[in-house]
Scaffold this motif. Sequence first.
Motif, short mmCIF file in Angstrom:
data_model
loop_
_atom_site.label_atom_id
_atom_site.label_comp_id
_atom_site.label_asym_id
_atom_site.label_seq_id
_atom_site.Cartn_x
_atom_site.Cartn_y
_atom_site.Cartn_z
N MET A 1 -3.61 -2.04 -7.18
CA MET A 1 -3.57 -2.87 -5.97
C MET A 1 -2.54 -3.99 -6.07
O MET A 1 -2.54 -4.92 -5.28
CB MET A 1 -4.96 -3.45 -5.69
CG MET A 1 -5.91 -2.37 -5.22
SD MET A 1 -7.59 -2.92 -5.08
CE MET A 1 -7.47 -4.01 -3.69
N GLN A 2 -1.64 -3.87 -7.05
CA GLN A 2 -0.61 -4.89 -7.22
C GLN A 2 0.34 -4.88 -6.02
O GLN A 2 0.78 -5.90 -5.53
CB GLN A 2 0.17 -4.60 -8.51
CG GLN A 2 1.05 -5.74 -8.96
CD GLN A 2 1.74 -5.40 -10.26
OE1 GLN A 2 1.66 -4.28 -10.75
NE2 GLN A 2 2.43 -6.36 -10.83
N ASP A 3 0.64 -3.67 -5.59
CA ASP A 3 1.53 -3.49 -4.45
C ASP A 3 0.73 -3.67 -3.16
O ASP A 3 -0.45 -3.38 -3.13
CB ASP A 3 2.04 -2.05 -4.49
CG ASP A 3 3.50 -2.00 -4.19
OD1 ASP A 3 4.11 -3.06 -4.07
OD2 ASP A 3 4.01 -0.88 -4.07
N PHE B 1 -0.57 -2.61 0.43
CA PHE B 1 -0.71 -1.42 1.27
C PHE B 1 -1.77 -1.73 2.31
O PHE B 1 -2.47 -2.75 2.20
CB PHE B 1 -1.08 -0.18 0.45
CG PHE B 1 -2.33 -0.33 -0.38
CD1 PHE B 1 -3.59 -0.08 0.17
CD2 PHE B 1 -2.25 -0.74 -1.71
CE1 PHE B 1 -4.73 -0.23 -0.59
CE2 PHE B 1 -3.40 -0.89 -2.48
CZ PHE B 1 -4.63 -0.64 -1.92
#
Lengths: 283, 329
Positions: free
Chosen positions: B128-130, B132
Amino acid sequence: MSSPLAPPRSFLWSRRIFLTLLTGFVLLPVYVMVSSSLKPLADVTGKFRWLPTELTIRPYIDIWSTVPLARYFLNSLIVAGAATVCSVVIAVFAAYAVSRYDFRGKRVFTVTVLSTQMFPGILFLLPLFLIYVNIGNATGIALFGSRGGLILTYLTFSLPFSIWMLIGYFDSVPRDLDEAALVDGCGPLGALFRVVVPAAVPGIVAVAVYAFMTAWGEVLFASVMTNDTTRTLAVGLQGYSTLNDVYWNQIMAASLVVSVPVVAGFLLLQRYLVAGLTAGAVK
Amino acid sequence: MTTTVEAGTPPVRKSPSGAARGPRRRTGRIHRVGLPYLLLLPALLLELLVHLVPMVIGVVMSFKELTQFYIRDWGTAPWAALDNYKVSVDFDAPVGEALLHSFLVTVAFTLLSVGLCWLIGTAAAVFMQDTFRGRGLLRALFLVPYALPVYAAVITWVFMFQHDNGLVNHVLHDQLGLTDKPSFWLIGDNSFIALLTVSVWKGWPFAFLIVMAGLQNIPRELYEAAALDGAGVWQQIRRITLPSLRPVNQVLVLVLFLWTFNDFNTPYVLFGRTAPAAADLISVHIYQASFVTWNFGTGSAMSVLLLLFLLLVTGVYLVLTSRGRRAAS
């Protein structure tokens, strides 16, 4: 990832599958709690059913008469509320001292206070039990079995972490601000309450939520240090499951009711709390 | 922290009148020296009353023969020298044997729970670093187990683990047919699995929180440079993300370890006052030894032994990990 290229399919699919499974795992008990709380008793005594045969809010009405839930609720509210207020005020003073002054024993203080976090609760449960009983015998101040004793205990549970979090927040308030207040003739306490505290409100709110959650959810000391009139939710909720008929629909309804205040508070103030909780570990 | 002295000397005291300067400065100094201690006093007194004094008393109690007859006036309990300790660590006798068993169960439980919490928390945070779509919602959902009051969450699991009307048996036996007959989850050997499941469910969001915060401190340029060099996402995770998280993990694993090892709430709500042997965690074991059998002396000795063990592990862990860190840098 932060790469300028789009992540490959293997990554996207792994992410999708992992997060889906995890969401299922996390939400399963939440679903059970919510759906069961709306079921008639027959649905929870027989085989488990994914869907209620009929929706009813009856459990939400009955919970208040099956056990004295309102009294437990009130006790929890008083204990957690008082512990939170005291803990926040005391933590504000202590954190201000550590953040703004240099004094002998500062390091010893912070390390000692923080290290109390690692001690097993069971270690000081027995002596504290005896201390409270003996203070009661010697002075007549009833700490054991009273809300006061529980408040005193709980506020020290959240104190170390609260002080730690607030030191971080106070450090981030520019010193020029309180110096300006001092020039304007405020005393150190005036500077604290007129300048530093207002500037650190998010941090103080986070600490308050943390302290409330700690006191609201504690089981060990509540199970030993309360009696019938001072029992909190943590112990009182178990009263349902010792009855002859286990009213699981009511237990789920009651669990949901007692969870709503803290979960709502936590999610609303999530950002502040997360920043505060993690500041220490990441620094 | 080095500038704090200046903050403590308010410029107000720069009095224009020379005569008043002497005494004023003295009160100023008392103020400056005394005030921080005064501010700390309430916190200090409470920590003394609820944590430090009880701990000292706990150590004293562990040398006393403190049974129910002496609780009202525990000072009169006879000294027991090392008897309580001898009983606790005599692994051939029932008390010591039970304590050793409980200790081993707790070690196994803690290692598994901390490992799984760390693994799930890290994986979720890295995935979930990126940004979305739906990431914010998901993050809020993932924090729900952490925010729920322990007893409310665990009592729900108790319902799910019921033999006749629980969800777990319904799914495993009725719907998937994985077991020949419905299993018992809260008694017998399965209770270890039940305890571990609940503990991981409740504990991993904390690891997730801490790792997410740690990820924010990794400079973006590292990833951009790696991408230019042709490193894929998986390689970036292995070469950049995980090594950068090492300092965060050092604290996180220790905190998780201490919390899990000392956990009382989960097993107590899950099993009640007496846990099944397979899930007899040390906190509940000591509680049971103290309050159910009313033998506070032995209970205290066990608590002291537990504390010594935790101090030892923490010390060794900190020495090892900081040495590893120094060697790595």
